[in-house]
Design a protein around this motif. Structure first.
Motif, PDB file in Angstrom:
ATOM      1  N   PHE A 119       0.819  -1.211   0.000  1.00 28.90           N
ATOM      2  CA  PHE A 119       0.000   0.000   0.000  1.00 28.90           C
ATOM      3  C   PHE A 119       0.854   1.263   0.000  1.00 28.90           C
ATOM      4  N   ALA A 121       0.737   5.789   0.210  1.00 30.21           N
ATOM      5  CA  ALA A 121      -0.050   6.951   0.663  1.00 30.21           C
ATOM      6  C   ALA A 121       0.646   8.218   0.194  1.00 30.21           C
ATOM      7  N   LEU A 207      -9.658  10.283  -5.080  1.00 30.40           N
ATOM      8  CA  LEU A 207     -10.075   9.015  -4.453  1.00 30.40           C
ATOM      9  C   LEU A 207      -9.008   8.489  -3.505  1.00 30.40           C
ATOM     10  N   ASP A 210      -8.762  10.319  -0.426  1.00 31.02           N
ATOM     11  CA  ASP A 210      -9.906  10.028   0.444  1.00 31.02           C
ATOM     12  C   ASP A 210      -9.749   8.692   1.165  1.00 31.02           C
ATOM     13  N   THR A 211      -9.249   7.684   0.455  1.00 33.73           N
ATOM     14  CA  THR A 211      -9.086   6.372   1.097  1.00 33.73           C
ATOM     15  C   THR A 211      -7.791   6.308   1.912  1.00 33.73           C
ATOM     16  N   SER A 212      -6.983   7.343   1.833  1.00 33.64           N
ATOM     17  CA  SER A 212      -5.707   7.451   2.570  1.00 33.64           C
ATOM     18  C   SER A 212      -4.607   6.578   2.009  1.00 33.64           C
ATOM     19  N   THR A 213      -4.946   5.376   1.597  1.00 30.30           N
ATOM     20  CA  THR A 213      -3.926   4.499   1.032  1.00 30.30           C
ATOM     21  C   THR A 213      -4.472   3.867  -0.244  1.00 30.30           C
ATOM     22  N   GLN A 221     -11.017  -1.406  -8.247  1.00 32.66           N
ATOM     23  CA  GLN A 221     -11.923  -1.782  -7.149  1.00 32.66           C
ATOM     24  C   GLN A 221     -13.095  -0.799  -7.058  1.00 32.66           C
ATOM     25  N   PHE A 222     -12.838   0.486  -7.330  1.00 32.48           N
ATOM     26  CA  PHE A 222     -13.891   1.487  -7.197  1.00 32.48           C
ATOM     27  C   PHE A 222     -14.613   1.761  -8.515  1.00 32.48           C
TER      28      PHE A 222
ATOM     29  N   PRO B  20      -6.651  -8.264  -1.796  1.00 32.97           N
ATOM     30  CA  PRO B  20      -6.525  -7.582  -0.504  1.00 32.97           C
ATOM     31  C   PRO B  20      -5.668  -8.348   0.513  1.00 32.97           C
ATOM     32  N   GLY B 183     -13.431  -2.140   2.118  1.00 37.70           N
ATOM     33  CA  GLY B 183     -13.072  -1.590   0.811  1.00 37.70           C
ATOM     34  C   GLY B 183     -13.965  -0.461   0.338  1.00 37.70           C
ATOM     35  N   GLN B 184     -14.502   0.331   1.272  1.00 33.85           N
ATOM     36  CA  GLN B 184     -15.362   1.447   0.866  1.00 33.85           C
ATOM     37  C   GLN B 184     -14.539   2.705   0.599  1.00 33.85           C
ATOM     38  N   LEU B 185     -15.163   3.610  -0.138  1.00 30.12           N
ATOM     39  CA  LEU B 185     -14.522   4.869  -0.445  1.00 30.12           C
ATOM     40  C   LEU B 185     -14.410   5.740   0.807  1.00 30.12           C
ATOM     41  N   PRO B 208      -6.012  -4.004   5.427  1.00 28.99           N
ATOM     42  CA  PRO B 208      -5.205  -2.789   5.488  1.00 28.99           C
ATOM     43  C   PRO B 208      -5.904  -1.542   4.974  1.00 28.99           C
ATOM     44  N   GLN B 209      -6.509  -1.641   3.782  1.00 32.47           N
ATOM     45  CA  GLN B 209      -7.087  -0.426   3.197  1.00 32.47           C
ATOM     46  C   GLN B 209      -8.281   0.073   4.003  1.00 32.47           C
ATOM     47  N   ALA B 212      -6.999   1.672   7.179  1.00 28.18           N
ATOM     48  CA  ALA B 212      -6.345   2.957   6.913  1.00 28.18           C
ATOM     49  C   ALA B 212      -7.377   4.052   6.662  1.00 28.18           C
ATOM     50  N   THR B 213      -8.374   3.750   5.832  1.00 25.86           N
ATOM     51  CA  THR B 213      -9.392   4.761   5.528  1.00 25.86           C
ATOM     52  C   THR B 213     -10.162   5.141   6.792  1.00 25.86           C
ATOM     53  N   SER B 216      -7.914   7.035   9.326  1.00 25.04           N
ATOM     54  CA  SER B 216      -7.586   8.367   8.802  1.00 25.04           C
ATOM     55  C   SER B 216      -8.761   9.322   9.020  1.00 25.04           C
ATOM     56  N   LYS B 240       2.100  -0.498   6.851  1.00 25.43           N
ATOM     57  CA  LYS B 240       2.442   0.517   5.850  1.00 25.43           C
ATOM     58  C   LYS B 240       1.197   1.328   5.472  1.00 25.43           C
ATOM     59  N   ALA B 241       0.082   0.627   5.289  1.00 20.38           N
ATOM     60  CA  ALA B 241      -1.150   1.314   4.911  1.00 20.38           C
ATOM     61  C   ALA B 241      -1.604   2.262   6.021  1.00 20.38           C
ATOM     62  N   VAL B 242      -1.612   1.781   7.247  1.00 19.28           N
ATOM     63  CA  VAL B 242      -2.148   2.594   8.349  1.00 19.28           C
ATOM     64  C   VAL B 242      -1.177   3.719   8.715  1.00 19.28           C
ATOM     65  N   GLY B 244       0.689   5.216   6.613  1.00 14.99           N
ATOM     66  CA  GLY B 244       0.453   6.211   5.561  1.00 14.99           C
ATOM     67  C   GLY B 244      -0.765   7.066   5.867  1.00 14.99           C
ATOM     68  N   ALA B 245      -1.719   6.503   6.596  1.00 12.87           N
ATOM     69  CA  ALA B 245      -2.968   7.221   6.875  1.00 12.87           C
ATOM     70  C   ALA B 245      -2.894   8.075   8.134  1.00 12.87           C
TER      71      ALA B 245
END
Lengths: 295, 399
Positions: A119, A121, A207, A210-213, A221-222, B20, B183-185, B208-209, B212-213, B216, B240-242, B244-245
């Protein structure tokens, strides 16, 4: 009331992000009649270009602008190298959809081969939060809303008030007639692909902020939400894509605020189906179903 | 994709390398390849070399089932499988069992707690134990206002019910309980509901994603409460993902990872990490997995398979499968061994053995489940360190 206003504010942010991408998707479709399912991959690719710039010290907004231009070039290149050739060979509409899916898979897996299954960011802070009539929005979200509004207005004005816009609208209604009237088809199609790629680039950075990563498959996916907004508004209609994005954004956020967050997608797609039951062509579309692809 | 040479025995690493859960594959590979190296260095199993063969399950049953069928059909020397994480176990374990191939799974799903499949083996504790331990950790840390936030995927939902039940059982205050679509926006509305409930701690498991979202957006509303997370939060991809957030300092200051506990100081563990350092060709940055219990358990799984084959004097999966508990569970007169080489020597002398591996003692019950205790770990100075161990009484109180 506070919860409702928050949900509306959050819904507007979601809609802004979706709207830019949905208009890009639908604008290109209206001109070329290619239902481009590799659009999500263009989003991912441009998102990573912006990432490379951003982590080299370029501001996120400048990275977004340069990434968007690259998105336009990528999009034109895909049409020139792949899609246009198939269209000129007279591929069926369904066959073309499969080609775009294949192209998307190739792009996603190539990106993943380079960036790995991890991932990333952007180096960007969301900024201070502002309370606007009960809607709590960060500086970054407000900028995204403004960018979306400017893009939508520019698209609307461009389509309605310029010769290029008239040519695009002409192509979307009847490509043969437009060609017979002297519309430079190839050039207009190239501009449509370029504009679509630019919007994919702007939409992707918005996007991914918004999703941060994000990862190698985040754009794809979106894509389903981008398409949902476009279909809801009426594929081929820029105004429809904006309204579709608003409906999807508000439906998901209000569901999460008042009901079960697990069902936010369910509600959005139930709304989509209900609208299509009443208006199968979507809310705004006036495109004929008999059109052929234009390369 | 590795292929077996003549006479080699294939252990498939059947995990996600894309999608994922793409970290699951490298994580398991970090267990398999060190075992392969050490077993082959000790002369192999009954004269055969062990070969670890990565196979991408893609982390979802629709892709995993055909991949498993292809693997079974195309690999005649397949002797064992590391795989079937929580994302695919329900779909693929029966397929391997039908082919008489032992599966060492890292799934945490409760549905395998009383598995009757003779070929299913699980070294690490199941998800409900994980969920209960997360609730026990909140109690131990003195955090009484608890929110639970779990993804709606099968991995997270394995531990969610036990965590929620544990919070109630331990007389903590469950201020909100959210199951979120992964996996939502955006999760802004969910986050605002959580923030208004003012929890001291969030017990959470999500990919992770999603994490993180969510975190964040929570950070944008103010302070992030303490977090009690599961071993997923120790995976490099999740971190890494979190990071980054919300930033490394925020995450490290808040995160309490509740993980299956094994004292990582033993001879078996030192042997494993020494081999892990040398497998950079097969696994990128191998030492990032050095304290990952899933990798450690996968290492032990391959060693256990190899020792069981030695004891059975057979590489036939159908034959050696019944010898697996005979090399792990304690028995009268058994010599305790910590490496494959030592176990092989003892078996050659006709002795009974008990393999106590890098993850500690492995004592399978009648349903082929083993399990460890749990510890709370913090990330400090570039490493995970145990901050306290949860006693069995503390965990039992959550059930």
């Amino acid at each position: 009331m506070g919860v409702l206003m928050s949900a509306i504010g959050f819904g507007i942010v979601t809609a802004s992000i979706l709207a830019v991408s949905s208009v890009g998707f639908t604008l290109q479709f209206s001109v070329t009649n290619v239902f481009n399912l590799s659009f999500g991959s263009v989003m991912t690719g441009t998102g990573f270009i912006a990432y490379a710039l951003n982590t080299s010290g370029v501001s996120i907004w400048a990275s977004m602008a340069i990434g968007a231009l690259c998105g336009g070039v990528i999009s034109v290149a895909l049409n020139w190298l792949i899609f246009g050739r198939f269209i000129r060979h007279g591929i069926s509409r369904f066959g073309m959809v499969i080609v775009t899916i294949a192209t998307g898979l190739i792009c996603d897996n190539t990106i993943q081969a380079f960036v790995g299954p991890t991932f990333y960011a952007y180096n960007a802070q969301p900024g201070k939060a502002f309370n606007l009539a009960g809607m709590l929005l960060t500086g970054q979200e407000l900028i995204i809303i403004v960018i979306a509004a400017v893009m939508m207005t520019a698209t609307h004005v461009g389509l309605k008030s310029t010769r290029l816009g008239a040519a695009m609208r002409g192509l979307s209604v009847n490509a043969s007639l437009a060609r017979a009237c002297g519309v430079p088809t190839r050039r207009v199609v190239a501009v449509a692909w370029f504009a679509s790629g630019v919007m994919a680039g702007i939409g992707s950075v918005a996007l991914f902020l918004d999703t941060s990563t994000f990862a190698a498959t985040t754009g794809s996916q979106f894509l389903i939400m981008v398409i949902a907004a476009a279909v809801l508004g009426g594929v081929g209609s820029a105004e429809g894509a904006v309204v579709g994005a608003l409906v999807v954004g508000l439906a998901t956020e209000i569901t999460a605020a008042y009901w079960n967050p697990e069902l936010k997608d369910v509600v959005a797609f139930v709304v989509l189906i209900l609208v299509l039951l009443v208006r199968p062509q979507g809310m705004f579309s006036q495109l004929s179903s008999e059109r052929t692809a234009v390369g | 994709m590795a292929h077996s040479g003549s006479g080699s025995l294939v252990v498939a690493i059947f995990h996600a390398y894309s999608g994922p859960n793409a970290a699951f594959g490298p994580e398991a590979a970090a267990g398999c390849f060190p075992a392969e190296k050490l077993i082959n260095a000790a002369g192999g199993v009954l004269g055969h070399k062990i070969v670890c063969d990565p196979t991408d399950s893609k982390g979802d049953p629709a892709d995993a089932v055909p991949a498993a069928n292809r693997l079974i059909a195309s690999t005649s020397s397949l002797v064992g499988v590391l795989g079937g994480g929580s994302d695919t176990a329900t779909a693929v374990v029966p397929l391997f069992a039908q082919a008489n191939i032992p599966v060492f799974s890292t799934t945490g799903q409760a549905s395998f707690d009383h598995s009757t499949s003779p070929y299913f083996w699980r070294i690490l504790s199941p998800d409900p134990a994980q969920g209960g331990a997360m609730a026990a950790a909140a109690k131990k840390l003195g955090l009484t206002r608890v929110a639970t936030v779990f993804g709606n995927d099968s991995s997270a939902q394995g531990s969610a019910p036990a965590a929620i039940a544990g919070v109630t059982k331990l007389h903590l205050h469950l201020v909100t309980n959210q199951t979120i679509a992964i996996g939502q926006l955006s999760y802004r509305s969910e986050v605002q509901k959580l923030a208004s409930a003012k929890p001291q701690v969030i017990i959470s498991e999500a990919d992770p994603q999603t994490s993180a979202t969510y975190l964040s957006e929570l950070r944008q509303l103010g302070t992030i409460p303490d977090l009690i997370t599961d071993p997923v939060s120790q995976e490099p991809g999740w971190r890494k993902a979190v990071i980054g957030a919300i930033g490394a300092s925020n995450l490290n200051a808040r995160d309490y990872a509740v993980v299956a506990y094994a004292p990582l100081t033993t001879l078996a563990y030192r042997t494993y990490t020494a081999a892990l350092k040398t497998i950079g060709k097969q696994v990128s940055q191998p030492m990032q997995w050095n304290s990952d219990l899933y990798s450690v358990a996968d290492y032990d799984s391959v060693v256990v398979m190899a020792l069981a084959m030695d004891m059975a004097h057979s590489t036939s999966p159908k034959v050696y499968n019944t010898f697996i508990p005979k090399v792990t569970n304690p028995s009268a007169g058994a010599v305790v061994v910590h490496t494959y080489a030592a176990g092989k020597v003892a078996l050659a002398k006709g002795k009974r053995i008990q393999y106590v591996g890098a993850a500690g003692a492995i004592i399978f019950d009648r349903w082929h489940n083993a399990g460890q205790g749990f510890a709370i770990e913090r990330y400090k100075n570039g490493n995970w360190a145990v901050s306290s161990v949860l006693s069995s009484a503390e965990i039992k109180a959550a059930f």
